[in-house]
Design a protein around this motif. Structure first.
Motif, PDB file in Angstrom:
ATOM      1  N   LEU B 371     -13.152 -12.815 -13.174  1.00 26.36           N
ATOM      2  CA  LEU B 371     -12.404 -12.998 -11.935  1.00 26.36           C
ATOM      3  C   LEU B 371     -11.384 -14.121 -12.043  1.00 26.36           C
ATOM      4  CD1 LEU B 371     -15.337 -12.866  -9.357  1.00 26.36           C
ATOM      5  CD2 LEU B 371     -13.690 -11.063  -9.808  1.00 26.36           C
ATOM      6  N   LEU B 372     -11.456 -14.912 -13.137  1.00 20.16           N
ATOM      7  CA  LEU B 372     -10.579 -16.073 -13.263  1.00 20.16           C
ATOM      8  C   LEU B 372      -9.134 -15.632 -13.324  1.00 20.16           C
ATOM      9  CD1 LEU B 372     -12.400 -18.321 -15.855  1.00 20.16           C
ATOM     10  CD2 LEU B 372     -12.024 -18.800 -13.426  1.00 20.16           C
ATOM     11  N   GLY B 373      -8.333 -16.254 -12.495  1.00 18.27           N
ATOM     12  CA  GLY B 373      -6.904 -15.963 -12.526  1.00 18.27           C
ATOM     13  C   GLY B 373      -6.556 -14.654 -11.857  1.00 18.27           C
ATOM     14  N   LEU B 374      -7.469 -14.113 -11.086  1.00 20.33           N
ATOM     15  CA  LEU B 374      -7.162 -12.850 -10.418  1.00 20.33           C
ATOM     16  C   LEU B 374      -6.069 -13.060  -9.388  1.00 20.33           C
ATOM     17  CD1 LEU B 374      -9.716 -10.275  -9.234  1.00 20.33           C
ATOM     18  CD2 LEU B 374      -7.998 -11.065  -7.627  1.00 20.33           C
ATOM     19  N   LYS B 375      -5.063 -12.182  -9.429  1.00 19.26           N
ATOM     20  CA  LYS B 375      -3.977 -12.281  -8.444  1.00 19.26           C
ATOM     21  C   LYS B 375      -4.207 -11.183  -7.431  1.00 19.26           C
ATOM     22  CE  LYS B 375      -0.741 -12.112 -11.888  1.00 19.26           C
ATOM     23  NZ  LYS B 375      -1.719 -11.889 -12.871  1.00 19.26           N
ATOM     24  N   PRO B 376      -4.595 -11.528  -6.219  1.00 18.14           N
ATOM     25  CA  PRO B 376      -4.989 -10.495  -5.262  1.00 18.14           C
ATOM     26  C   PRO B 376      -3.816  -9.645  -4.792  1.00 18.14           C
ATOM     27  CG  PRO B 376      -4.964 -12.635  -4.225  1.00 18.14           C
ATOM     28  CD  PRO B 376      -4.674 -12.875  -5.670  1.00 18.14           C
ATOM     29  N   PHE B 377      -4.069  -8.390  -4.579  1.00 12.38           N
ATOM     30  CA  PHE B 377      -3.061  -7.494  -4.027  1.00 12.38           C
ATOM     31  C   PHE B 377      -3.535  -6.998  -2.669  1.00 12.38           C
ATOM     32  CE2 PHE B 377      -5.933  -4.168  -5.119  1.00 12.38           C
ATOM     33  CZ  PHE B 377      -6.363  -4.431  -6.404  1.00 12.38           C
ATOM     34  N   TYR B 378      -2.584  -6.531  -1.889  1.00 13.82           N
ATOM     35  CA  TYR B 378      -2.919  -6.074  -0.549  1.00 13.82           C
ATOM     36  C   TYR B 378      -3.454  -4.645  -0.613  1.00 13.82           C
ATOM     37  CZ  TYR B 378      -2.388  -4.341   4.181  1.00 13.82           C
ATOM     38  OH  TYR B 378      -2.628  -3.760   5.399  1.00 13.82           O
ATOM     39  N   ILE B 379      -4.588  -4.383   0.072  1.00 12.51           N
ATOM     40  CA  ILE B 379      -5.162  -3.039   0.151  1.00 12.51           C
ATOM     41  C   ILE B 379      -4.876  -2.496   1.541  1.00 12.51           C
ATOM     42  CG2 ILE B 379      -7.267  -1.673  -0.012  1.00 12.51           C
ATOM     43  CD1 ILE B 379      -8.454  -3.787  -1.754  1.00 12.51           C
ATOM     44  N   GLY B 380      -4.194  -1.383   1.625  1.00 16.68           N
ATOM     45  CA  GLY B 380      -3.813  -0.829   2.910  1.00 16.68           C
ATOM     46  C   GLY B 380      -4.670   0.363   3.302  1.00 16.68           C
ATOM     47  N   PRO B 381      -4.404   0.908   4.474  1.00 15.11           N
ATOM     48  CA  PRO B 381      -5.258   1.988   4.983  1.00 15.11           C
ATOM     49  C   PRO B 381      -5.262   3.237   4.121  1.00 15.11           C
ATOM     50  CG  PRO B 381      -3.383   1.614   6.436  1.00 15.11           C
ATOM     51  CD  PRO B 381      -3.375   0.516   5.452  1.00 15.11           C
ATOM     52  N   ASP B 382      -4.177   3.502   3.410  1.00 14.79           N
ATOM     53  CA  ASP B 382      -4.149   4.721   2.605  1.00 14.79           C
ATOM     54  C   ASP B 382      -4.394   4.455   1.127  1.00 14.79           C
ATOM     55  OD1 ASP B 382      -1.575   6.103   4.715  1.00 14.79           O
ATOM     56  OD2 ASP B 382      -3.707   6.597   4.653  1.00 14.79           O
ATOM     57  N   SER B 383      -4.760   3.234   0.797  1.00 12.70           N
ATOM     58  CA  SER B 383      -4.944   2.910  -0.626  1.00 12.70           C
ATOM     59  C   SER B 383      -5.986   3.811  -1.271  1.00 12.70           C
ATOM     60  CB  SER B 383      -5.378   1.450  -0.793  1.00 12.70           C
ATOM     61  OG  SER B 383      -4.302   0.588  -0.570  1.00 12.70           O
ATOM     62  N   ALA B 384      -7.073   4.075  -0.538  1.00 14.91           N
ATOM     63  CA  ALA B 384      -8.131   4.889  -1.138  1.00 14.91           C
ATOM     64  C   ALA B 384      -7.630   6.301  -1.423  1.00 14.91           C
ATOM     65  CB  ALA B 384      -9.339   4.920  -0.210  1.00 14.91           C
ATOM     66  N   THR B 385      -6.884   6.867  -0.475  1.00 15.00           N
ATOM     67  CA  THR B 385      -6.362   8.227  -0.662  1.00 15.00           C
ATOM     68  C   THR B 385      -5.390   8.272  -1.830  1.00 15.00           C
ATOM     69  OG1 THR B 385      -6.522   8.503   1.723  1.00 15.00           O
ATOM     70  CG2 THR B 385      -5.259  10.148   0.513  1.00 15.00           C
ATOM     71  N   ILE B 386      -4.505   7.279  -1.884  1.00 16.43           N
ATOM     72  CA  ILE B 386      -3.524   7.252  -2.969  1.00 16.43           C
ATOM     73  C   ILE B 386      -4.232   7.150  -4.315  1.00 16.43           C
ATOM     74  CG2 ILE B 386      -1.618   5.921  -3.953  1.00 16.43           C
ATOM     75  CD1 ILE B 386      -0.934   5.032  -1.111  1.00 16.43           C
ATOM     76  N   GLY B 387      -5.183   6.207  -4.394  1.00 16.17           N
ATOM     77  CA  GLY B 387      -5.909   6.040  -5.642  1.00 16.17           C
ATOM     78  C   GLY B 387      -6.612   7.317  -6.060  1.00 16.17           C
ATOM     79  N   GLN B 388      -7.210   8.021  -5.095  1.00 17.47           N
ATOM     80  CA  GLN B 388      -7.939   9.250  -5.418  1.00 17.47           C
ATOM     81  C   GLN B 388      -7.009  10.305  -5.994  1.00 17.47           C
ATOM     82  OE1 GLN B 388     -11.359   9.573  -5.208  1.00 17.47           O
ATOM     83  NE2 GLN B 388     -10.892  11.403  -6.382  1.00 17.47           N
ATOM     84  N   GLU B 389      -5.804  10.416  -5.457  1.00 12.42           N
ATOM     85  CA  GLU B 389      -4.876  11.420  -5.982  1.00 12.42           C
ATOM     86  C   GLU B 389      -4.438  11.093  -7.399  1.00 12.42           C
ATOM     87  OE1 GLU B 389      -4.221  14.263  -4.899  1.00 12.42           O
ATOM     88  OE2 GLU B 389      -5.112  14.104  -2.917  1.00 12.42           O
ATOM     89  N   PHE B 390      -4.246   9.782  -7.680  1.00  8.77           N
ATOM     90  CA  PHE B 390      -3.929   9.411  -9.057  1.00  8.77           C
ATOM     91  C   PHE B 390      -5.090   9.767  -9.978  1.00  8.77           C
ATOM     92  CE2 PHE B 390       0.150   7.883  -8.837  1.00  8.77           C
ATOM     93  CZ  PHE B 390       0.353   6.852  -7.946  1.00  8.77           C
TER      94      PHE B 390
END
Lengths: 282, 421, 316
Positions: B371-390
């Motif tokens: 986890l060291l140096g992790l740069k957080p990104f924003y997770i939005g409402p459709d992130s799960a759907t987008i990820g699933q399609e990829f």
């Protein structure tokens, strides 16, 4: 060909390939259940070994314990039993009653109403699950067993079938005689007609029982907590863990199927006869 | 008819004798000392609940632990839409955004005292459960971290090093990881990893600094070069022939794990329990190496209290105690779930923990390091759907003969259909 | 048989008023007997059905807002490739699971319809066993038997040199798998239905035809099939209505991606798509629109099938 007494079915020797064909069909029907039992008594490692195992193992009770740990399986069997029995018995009585009314009583609109009953069979109910769920939630019936039982009591096919049967087996004279003697329609039904058609109603109830036992989509939507699951949903719950144990899923499957197979061995002959006596004479 | 009577009698007898179903502890009488808790399978909240009950024997907890995290989220949504809601629910990070968008369905935990504890948690984890107007909807439980779990015996058979440090040195980048996979395949003819979609793409895309949404909450999934790079890595792994083509968590995937069909698998901290229970006969044959690429996180869940809950205070008491830094540390010692409270990361109980199943790997250290140096990104409402399609697109290339050249465009097109533009 | 009747209530002619009252009760009784069905159907069948059409006009988030959007759901559906994919899958799976099933049932019924057949009861009960088997259990068992890497069927195919077939991740493979499950479940029941009707055909008819020189195939075509006409029509229509709504099998065979039935939705049927949109994505409005489309598909195809099967020449 010898002219035998008026027999209905073809005579002559039965060819050997007939038996072969029928045995093949029977084997195809029974093998998956046998194999389910094999996996239910072994474990994932044995079941996925190639060549696959075809002999039962000894892991059954251990898996049974695991199944009971994962979902309240006995409770789910009881839930299924309750729902299926309520629907089977309810359909048997309600459809016999309505069938009797359509067959033997005369009232204005009888034929139109019966046509409506037949037409309702064309409405595919699976597509209305979303509003059905909304109705259940406004009734407060989400995650209850009555949400399964009450809608299941309406069987247009059952009414159709009982009406056919009553028409074929009960004479109008019998009904008239009873009416002249002072019986009202309920008494005619309950004391005369129903006892005569009870076997057919029983078969209808059996089929209703089996259909309700195997119902999946609607219980899947409306039941939420494991204590309310029916057997089918409990099996699906066994399938979904991050550590899928095939033996576990098969064990649960076997446990949910066994009661029905036992029931079938006991009353299957009646079910077969029921279909054969059918409502489709010509 | 006659047959049913004996059956009914037997059923009645059974009902009377099976009074003890696990987990039916009454719960939900509105008296405040019991509560109903929906969790999901394989996350081991039961052990946490048992530990809580040992300290508070008067509290009854009705715990439901069936189904995947997605199914629990679906059950929660239908419950919120008009049924009985539980008092406490565990929501996996991927499912959380859709709920955070509708904060009116949950208790704002600040009203119960969340402000006192929110600083205990990793800030990028805490941010995910805070709604638009600052309502705190969930308290984090664990995080996953990232690593690769590999079979030392299978690596040895392929003349690859087996020591974790040496193995980690084999793949500083994902390209090197794929190369190692090719080497393995060439030496043994067997698959190197389970699949390309989850074990390569999904890991790589969770290491980026900006994912499907920009910081300004705009959708950028189709223009983001980091996402594209991760996707291409997934396709490359799929076409290199180094995967077993097993979709994660299917029964054949479990079978493959137990049978050594593949030598390595992406393994956040919670995956270790999965490996343990799915492949118990392989104890001691595993080890843990660093994940290729940079720091990243896969997984993590949150505890939330639905608005109509009858026992919110009892539920909150559980959260406060079991998700405090000490509570999460104790949970780590019990099941190995990595805490989301950084104050315990240097605690000796965490850093010294070794797991014999995985060749005595220091699982506390490996995952906190990831986890060291992790740069957080924003997770939005459709992130799960987008990820699933990829994921689907890469799986299509890997298992169904999809065309790698058009995979990206297919995925983007499917995403546009799924999220409506 | 002994019949106990209620004894006649009165000896003397009754007064007018009570008789009218009792007569009214009697006149209304039939409606009371059929009322439960109509009430239940109205509440749990007809109303949800009609309400589906209403909800389909909204963007209906069950835990958020409900916004009226008119026919937008339908225009979106018409251009949604996932919808057309599900429609194609549905028709394909229905066809694959209905046609072989009815043909097998015809053949088996013909074969079972033999006076001297031994073990007849055993065969008849065996073919009905799949009907009583748990649906979920069937799906899990068959998915395992057809598994690409660890399934019995692929192992047998491997013995004869056929490469492993992926019955889940390939489109036609998954359709075959689902069709196999559905056929397995229903062919016995259908066989018995046909057998029932066959037993009503007098032997004399077959004999007369044989004397006139008709061979086995002609006897089958000109006697068996026409006399099965009503039940064939019935089974065609009911298996159409049922087969177009298949849900459970697709849901359970692809455990990794259950709601879409695979990475490219290769076996997602319309009912599963409806469920995915309604209870997976929580778009109740869009899911209801899919429900409306499904209804249209079912009505159209059932009507077509009815007309086609009604063209079998009736009994002469």
């Amino acid at each position: 060909m010898t002219a035998a007494a008026a027999r209905r079915r073809p005579h002559g020797r039965v060819r050997w390939w007939t038996y072969l064909l029928l045995s093949g069909a029977a084997a195809a029907c029974l093998f998956p259940l046998y194999w389910m039992f094999v996996v239910a008594t072994t474990d994932t490692a044995t079941a996925t070994r190639m060549p696959p195992a075809v002999v039962p193992g000894d892991n059954f009770f251990h898996l049974l314990g695991l199944v009971l740990d994962t979902v309240p399986f006995v409770q789910s069997l009881l839930n299924s039993l309750f729902v299926a029995t309520a629907i089977g018995a309810g359909q048997a009585v309600l459809c016999a009653l309505a069938g009797f009314a359509f067959a033997k009583l005369s009232f204005p609109g009888r034929n139109t109403l019966f046509l409506v009953v037949v037409l309702t069979m064309t409405v595919p109910t699976q597509l209305s699950v979303i509003p059905q769920y909304m109705i259940m939630s406004s009734l407060g019936w989400v995650d209850t067993l009555q949400a399964l039982v009450v809608p299941g009591l309406a069987s247009a096919f059952g009414i159709f079938w009982m009406r056919q049967h009553i028409t074929a087996t009960i004479d109008d004279e019998l009904v008239q005689a009873a009416t002249i003697d002072g019986a009202n329609s309920w008494q005619v039904f309950w004391r005369i007609a129903f006892p005569i058609v009870r076997p057919a109603a029983f078969v209808l109830g059996l089929f209703g029982f089996v259909t309700a036992w195997n119902d999946f989509l609607w219980p899947f939507i409306v039941l939420k907590t494991p204590e309310r699951y029916t057997a089918q949903i409990a099996i699906k719950a066994l399938q979904n863990s991050y550590d899928v144990d095939l033996g576990l899923a098969m064990s649960g499957s076997f446990l949910a199927t066994a009661p029905l197979v036992v029931l079938f061995v006991l009353v299957g002959r009646r079910m077969v006869a029921g279909v054969l006596e059918g409502a489709f004479k010509g | 008819m006659t047959l049913r009577l004996p059956t009914l009698l037997a059923a009645a007898a059974l009902v009377l004798t099976t009074a003890c179903t696990p987990g039916t502890g009454g719960g939900g009488g509105g008296d405040g000392t019991s509560f109903e808790f929906w969790s999901f399978a394989a996350i081991n909240q039961k052990l946490s609940v048992d530990a809580y009950r040992e300290k508070h024997p008067d509290v009854e907890v009705k715990l439901t632990e069936v189904g995947t995290s997605t199914e629990t989220a679906q059950a929660l949504t239908t419950a919120l839409a008009g049924g009985k809601v539980p008092d406490l629910v565990l929501i996996q990070g991927d499912n959380l955004p859709k709920f955070v968008q509708q904060p009116q369905n949950f208790v704002d935990l600040r009203t119960l005292g969340a402000d006192d504890i929110t600083d205990d948690y990793l800030d990028w984890v805490m941010k995910q459960s805070v709604a638009k107007d600052g309502e705190v909807l969930g308290i984090p439980t664990d995080v996953g971290g990232m690593a690769i779990a590999y079979r030392t015996d299978l690596f040895a058979a392929a003349q690859l090093p087996t020591d974790p440090a040496a193995v980690s040195a084999l793949w500083p980048s994902w390209e090197a990881f794929i190369e190692t996979g090719k080497r393995y395949k060439q030496a043994t003819g067997k698959a190197f990893i389970d699949n390309a979609a989850t074990s390569v793409f999904y890991q790589a895309v969770n290491q980026v600094s900006e994912k499907y949404y920009s910081e300004g909450r705009d959708l950028v999934y189709d223009r983001n070069p980091q996402v594209r790079a991760a996707f291409d890595l997934g396709v490359a792994a799929a076409t290199a022939g180094i995967t077993a083509g097993q979709t994660s968590f299917e029964s054949a995937w479990s079978a493959g794990l137990a049978q050594g069909q593949y030598a390595a698998v992406a393994a956040p901290s919670w995956m270790l329990n999965t490996i343990r229970s799915t492949a118990p006969d392989t104890a001691g044959k595993w080890a843990i190496a660093k994940i290729p690429g940079g720091a990243g996180n896969w997984g993590g869940s949150y505890l939330a209290i639905p608005k109509r809950a009858k026992n919110p205070q009892a539920a909150w008491n559980y959260i406060k105690e079991m998700q405090s830094p000490q509570g999460q540390l104790d949970h780590f010692v019990r099941v190995g779930a990595l805490p989301s409270t950084p104050s315990v990361y240097q605690d000796e109980k965490l850093t010294s923990r070794q797991d014999p199943f995985f060749s005595d790997a220091r699982i506390g250290r490996v995952y906190t390091d990831s986890l060291l140096g992790l740069k957080p990104f924003y997770i939005g409402p459709d992130s799960a759907t987008i990820g699933q399609e990829f994921l689907n697109s890469i799986t299509n290339v890997e298992q169904s003969g999809g065309n790698p050249a058009t995979a990206w465009d297919d995925a983007v097109r499917n995403i546009k259909t799924a999220i409506g533009g | 048989m002994a019949i106990t009747l209620v004894p006649a209530p009165r000896v003397a002619p009754p007064p007018l008023a009570p008789r009218t009252a009792r007569g009214l009760g009697e006149r209304l009784a039939p409606y009371a007997y059929i009322a439960p069905f109509f009430v239940l159907f109205a509440v749990f069948g007809l109303f949800p059905f009609a309400f589906t059409f209403y909800v389909a006009l909204f963007d209906w988030n069950p835990i958020g807002d409900q916004v009226f959007i008119g026919v937008d759901n339908f225009t979106r559906m018409a251009s949604d490739p996932r919808f057309w994919n599900a429609a194609r899958n549905t028709v394909s799976i229905w066809f694959l699971s209905t046609v072989p099933q009815l043909l097998i049932a015809l053949l088996l019924a013909h074969v079972l319809n033999h006076a001297r057949l031994r073990f007849a009861l055993f065969f008849r009960m065996s073919v009905l066993v799949p009907y009583v088997t748990s649906v979920a259990a069937t799906a899990i068992v068959f998915a395992q038997l057809f598994d690409r890497d660890y399934g019995l069927l692929n192992w047998l195919l491997g013995l004869v040199g056929v490469a492993p077939v992926d019955f889940v991740q390939s489109t036609w493979g998954s359709h075959v798998l689902i069709a196999t499950m559905v056929t397995w479940r229903w062919f016995g029941y259908t066989t018995l239905l046909y057998l029932a009707s066959l037993q009503a055909v007098p032997r004399a008819v077959y004999e007369a035809a044989a004397i006139d020189g008709a061979g086995p195939w002609q006897r089958f075509r000109h006697i068996t099939i026409p006399s099965l006409r009503p039940v064939i029509i019935f089974t065609v229509v009911t298996s159409t209505i049922g087969g177009l709504q298949i849900f459970t099998e697709p849901l359970l065979i692809a455990a990794g991606a259950p709601l879409t039935c695979g990475a490219v939705r290769q076996c997602q049927t319309l009912t599963l798509f409806l469920y995915e949109q309604g209870f997976g994505e929580f778009e109740f409005g869009y899911g209801s629109a899919v429900g409306v489309a499904l209804f249209v598909v079912v009505v159209v195809i059932a009507a077509v099938n009815y007309l086609l099967s009604a063209r079998i020449r009736a009994d002469r």
